[in-house]
Structure formats: C-alpha cells, structure tokens
Design an enzyme around this catalytic site. Structure first.
Site, PDB file in Angstrom:
ATOM      1  N   LYS A  53      16.012 -33.646  51.116  1.00 14.16           N
ATOM      2  CA  LYS A  53      16.193 -35.091  50.886  1.00 14.16           C
ATOM      3  C   LYS A  53      15.233 -35.881  51.769  1.00 14.16           C
ATOM      4  O   LYS A  53      14.616 -36.851  51.330  1.00 14.16           O
ATOM      5  CB  LYS A  53      17.636 -35.517  51.209  1.00 14.16           C
ATOM      6  CG  LYS A  53      18.686 -35.063  50.209  1.00 14.16           C
ATOM      7  CD  LYS A  53      20.096 -35.476  50.658  1.00 14.16           C
ATOM      8  CE  LYS A  53      21.171 -34.828  49.795  1.00 14.16           C
ATOM      9  NZ  LYS A  53      22.533 -35.011  50.323  1.00 14.16           N
ATOM     10  N   GLN A  97      26.371 -35.497  55.245  1.00 19.08           N
ATOM     11  CA  GLN A  97      26.427 -34.276  54.438  1.00 19.08           C
ATOM     12  C   GLN A  97      27.842 -33.693  54.476  1.00 19.08           C
ATOM     13  O   GLN A  97      28.418 -33.520  55.547  1.00 19.08           O
ATOM     14  CB  GLN A  97      25.408 -33.259  54.996  1.00 19.08           C
ATOM     15  CG  GLN A  97      25.302 -31.964  54.208  1.00 19.08           C
ATOM     16  CD  GLN A  97      24.690 -32.174  52.817  1.00 19.08           C
ATOM     17  OE1 GLN A  97      23.947 -33.114  52.576  1.00 19.08           O
ATOM     18  NE2 GLN A  97      25.034 -31.291  51.891  1.00 19.08           N
ATOM     19  N   ASP A 120      25.220 -42.726  48.927  1.00 19.53           N
ATOM     20  CA  ASP A 120      25.859 -41.713  48.085  1.00 19.53           C
ATOM     21  C   ASP A 120      26.896 -42.344  47.153  1.00 19.53           C
ATOM     22  O   ASP A 120      27.289 -41.734  46.155  1.00 19.53           O
ATOM     23  CB  ASP A 120      26.583 -40.663  48.957  1.00 19.53           C
ATOM     24  CG  ASP A 120      25.845 -39.329  49.009  1.00 19.53           C
ATOM     25  OD1 ASP A 120      25.009 -39.076  48.122  1.00 19.53           O
ATOM     26  OD2 ASP A 120      26.119 -38.543  49.932  1.00 19.53           O
TER      27      ASP A 120
END
Lengths: 283, 283
Positions: A53, A97, A120
C-alpha cells in the site's frame, strides 16, 4: 461464448494514472496527500500488504509512512497512536491494519480514527453515512468492484447475487449495487440451494473464500462474474469461481489474481486523495 | 387457506406489558426512564404522532416530555436544544421528529444526538454499529417487523423479498433478516418485473406506499406477508397489499392499520428502556 476479461491490473493502472495527475495538481497548490498505516505485530503477510500500500502511494506521488507497534502493545497505546495521527495536520489518511492482537479491541480502535481520515471506511460513523447516502469514504474492495463493473455497462435493472455478508465486502457492495438501481440478493452460508439459484442472476459477486465453489454450468449465459475470493492453495491465490469453465459462459469475468485485488489498493489511494481534497476544501 | 392474522395491537400490548414490568423494576432502583421528543413546527399529523409516543411512554410508567420549537427555529437553536438534552442526565431517549423545516439540516441534527440517547437509531454511528454487529439502537419499524415475524417461526433459510430501499425501513430490515439467516432480495422502484417475481419468496415485506400493489395471486401459497405501507385514502390508512385476496393465499398476514404501526411505537419504548438500562450499567 468466451468472456471478456476484466483485467484488474490494467484497469487499476489507468485509474492510478488519473490519481497521479490529481496528486500533481494538489502538490502544485502546496498540498501533499499523506497516507499513514499503523501495524501492530510482525505478521509477515500483513506487513508485506502494508508495504505494498505504501509503495503504491509513493508511486503516484503521495507521502506515505508506516507506524510499527510491537505485538504486545496495549490498547491504550494503540489508541494514543491513532489520536496522535488524528491531530497531525500532515496526515490525511489513516489505516490500521487488521486483525489486531487479542488485547486490543478492534471496534474501539476503528471507532477512534477521525472520520475524515478513515480512508478504509470501516468506522461506524462512515458506514452509517454510506447507508444514509451522505458523503463518506466507501470501503475499498466494494469501491474497486464497482469500478470494475463500470467497464461492463449500466447495472440498472440487473439482478445481482452477492455471496458473502461481511461488512467489509458483501454488505457494502450490496448497498453500492442497490444505489445503481440493481436488484440485489445477499446470499451466505445459510442460503438454501445457493449455487443452484445462480442461473437466475445477471451478475454474480462471490466473496466467500471457497475455491471452485461456482462452475460455468452454474451460471446464466452471459452473466457478469466478479470473483472476490482469494484463498492460498499450493502457494497460489485461488478464487471462488472455476475460471476455465466460467469464462465459456460469462460475458465478463475477473481473474484471480489480477482482478479485484489491484483495485482494492487503488481505492485506498483514491480515498486518501479525497481525504486530502476534503481537508483542504475552502482553505 | 386463510392466513393467521399477525395482530399488531395484541402483540404490542403483550410486549408493552413486559416493558412495563421492567420499568417498574428500574423504578424500584430509583431509575425512571425518560423519553423526550423534539418537534419543530405545527404539523398536525406529526404533533399527534409525537403525542401518541408520549402517552404510550407514560402508560408503561416512563417519564416523557415534548419540546416544541417554532416552525422558523434556526438550525443553531435546534442543535443547541439537542445538546442540552444530551447533557441532561435525566433524559435517556431523545427523538427528533422528522421531517424538519427546510432551514434545518436533518442529517446534522440526527448526527448531533448523543449515540447513547438516539433511540430512533437514525444517527450514522448507530447505523454503522448495526452493520458491524455491535450493540446499538435498532430503528423502531424494522425492530417491530422482526418482533411480528417471531410469531411465525424461524426465518433460517427462508427467502425474503423486501420491497423499498429506505434507510428507515427497507435497508435495516434487510440487515436484520440477514442476521436471522434469511436470504434477502432488496427490491425497489427500478426492479424489473417486481410483482411477478414475488411468487418465489417465502416472506414478503412491503414498504412502498402504493395501495393494492400486491394481490393474493402474486404471492406464493403459504407466504408470510408484512405490510409496512400506510397511505391515507379517503381518510383511511391503506397498506400496499390487497388484504382480502392475500389472506386467502398467505400463511400469516398483517392488517393495516393494526399491524406494523403499533409495534413501531412499542420499539421506541423498548429502546428508551434499553437506553436507561445501558446508562445505568455498572453504576
């Protein structure tokens, strides 16, 4: 019939080129979009995903950094880290994460991310905004799926089977498809005769994680098939759909790997760019 | 076949009796659940609906009050009123009657209600908690529909057509049905051949507002039919489903009025009781 391939790598590449030129525009105004990823622990797969990412962000001209915390970091410390990033004016997008270690309450951490930095789109307030039609960050995999589907024409009036009811993929993609005036049936492990029903659907989106669950003979002629499954079998990524037989029946199909995956990371970048834009609106 | 009637008035009465005894228990511990409803303007129908909520709350022993604001109240004043109620320790549940006048941003006001007092469950954070499986206030009409459906047996494996995609009824009830392991198809105005498809479904939940949309001949033999429609025709409330023909085909059916309606107000009380309980947890 041989299906047209929805080549995620190609589509992602084009999309990222568009993002890159928008990043350049922002930079010419003195704004450098920044994505910061928090990772707790040393899981190799997670770490390599986080790094990919970051690399992708840097490749299109964004700033990007990783905050690494030890496996045994307390919930308080994780929350303090998020709070610090919330208050850091240079950080536009924050990703934490998941999964997090057992001592850290995942929901608490996701809820702590400032909504305007939650790229997200997993914090409850942003999910709620999605369902009430407000401006928000849409979760990246569903957004990537919608981008792939743009290449297949209008979804209006189409019947869609979404298989899998997670709040990461199945539920939000059902919502986005409904927004496009498709009629969505949300299927899951308790759906009766699930595979046998698929012949009725114009579009099938499978996010289950069962290799070979769906074969070409299960599909309607000309169906559009999106495979979100990614299970590691013999060190290879495998989807839910038997690609070889399905491609003979479908009109469009995504491969695994190289289908949905590249779009997910692309949409992380997309949302970080939006965060930077929204943060600087009216300044 | 003649369907069994899902008598909302009776079911609501029993449910409220249960709530009343819980309210009495709380009162014996010095806790008096309080529901406060904010109404802006003088719309007669809204006002009478608000009053019926308050009466229902008082009838089961709760405290209840109405805050009336003028039609031309500014957004700031409405927000200040909500903030005052958020900080009032005696108030457990806050309802803001919608629609609000044009000068007031509804989303802003709903988002301003403290999540732990948002007994309508319309604030984005509570909607997000619903979709992520966390403890929250579930919107009252969907919760009432689920209560009615409890009287028809297990929903596991059943196919359900939910007609109407609003975030007040259609979307959240689809989510609750999915939680019960039903397989839900969310239909709406752009669904092709909608009525003709209904014969495939074990359960039909209609929240459209089109009198006579669905007839008995459109339904599967033995279907469970929940009518959330309530349109005023010749000064009478009329549902989406032609009751006379549908009751000959269905196994269970709700009347209009006296079906879903009484359950909605009951669930306002249910959520206010939960708010009082949760507020006093661990005290």
């Amino acid at each position: 019939m041989t299906a047209e391939l929805l080549n995620g790598r190609e589509i992602a590449k084009d999309y990222r080129a568009g993002l890159q030129s928008e990043v350049e525009k922002l930079k010419s105004q003195g704004i450098v979009p920044n994505l910061t990823v928090v990772i707790v622990g040393n899981d190799g797969a997670s770490l390599s995903y986080v790094r990919s990412k970051n690399k992708a962000a840097e490749k299109i001209g964004m700033e990007s950094s990783i905050v690494r915390l030890d496996e045994d970091t307390s919930e308080e410390e994780v929350l303090a880290t998020v709070e610090k990033l919330n208050n850091d004016d240079k950080v536009n997008g924050i990703l934490v994460q998941v999964p997090l270690p057992a001592q850290v309450d995942e929901n608490k951490v996701l809820e702590a991310i400032a909504p305007h930095k939650d790229v997200d789109g997993f914090s409850p307030i942003n999910i709620g905004r999605l369902y009430t039609g407000q401006r928000t960050f849409v979760p990246c995999t569903p957004l990537g799926i919608m981008e792939l589907l743009k290449h297949t024409g209008s979804l209006e009036g189409k019947s869609v089977a979404v298989i899998g009811r997670s709040h990461i993929v199945g539920q939000p993609v059902a919502k986005l498809l409904t927004n496009e005036n498709a009629t969505v049936t949300l299927m899951h492990s308790r759906t009766k005769n699930m595979v046998a029903q698929l012949k009725d659907f114009d579009v099938v989106v499978s996010a289950v994680g069962k290799p070979g669950l769906i074969k070409g003979s299960d599909l309607k002629e000309g169906a559009i098939v999106i495979d979100v499954g990614n299970t590691v079998v013999d060190e290879k990524l495998v989807g839910d759909i038997d690609f070889e037989s399905a491609k003979e029946v479908a009109s469009y199909i995504t491969p695994v790997p190289g289908g949905v995956g590249p779009l997910t990371i692309t949409m992380v970048l997309n949302n970080t760019l939006l965060a930077a834009k929204w943060h600087n609106e009216g300044k």
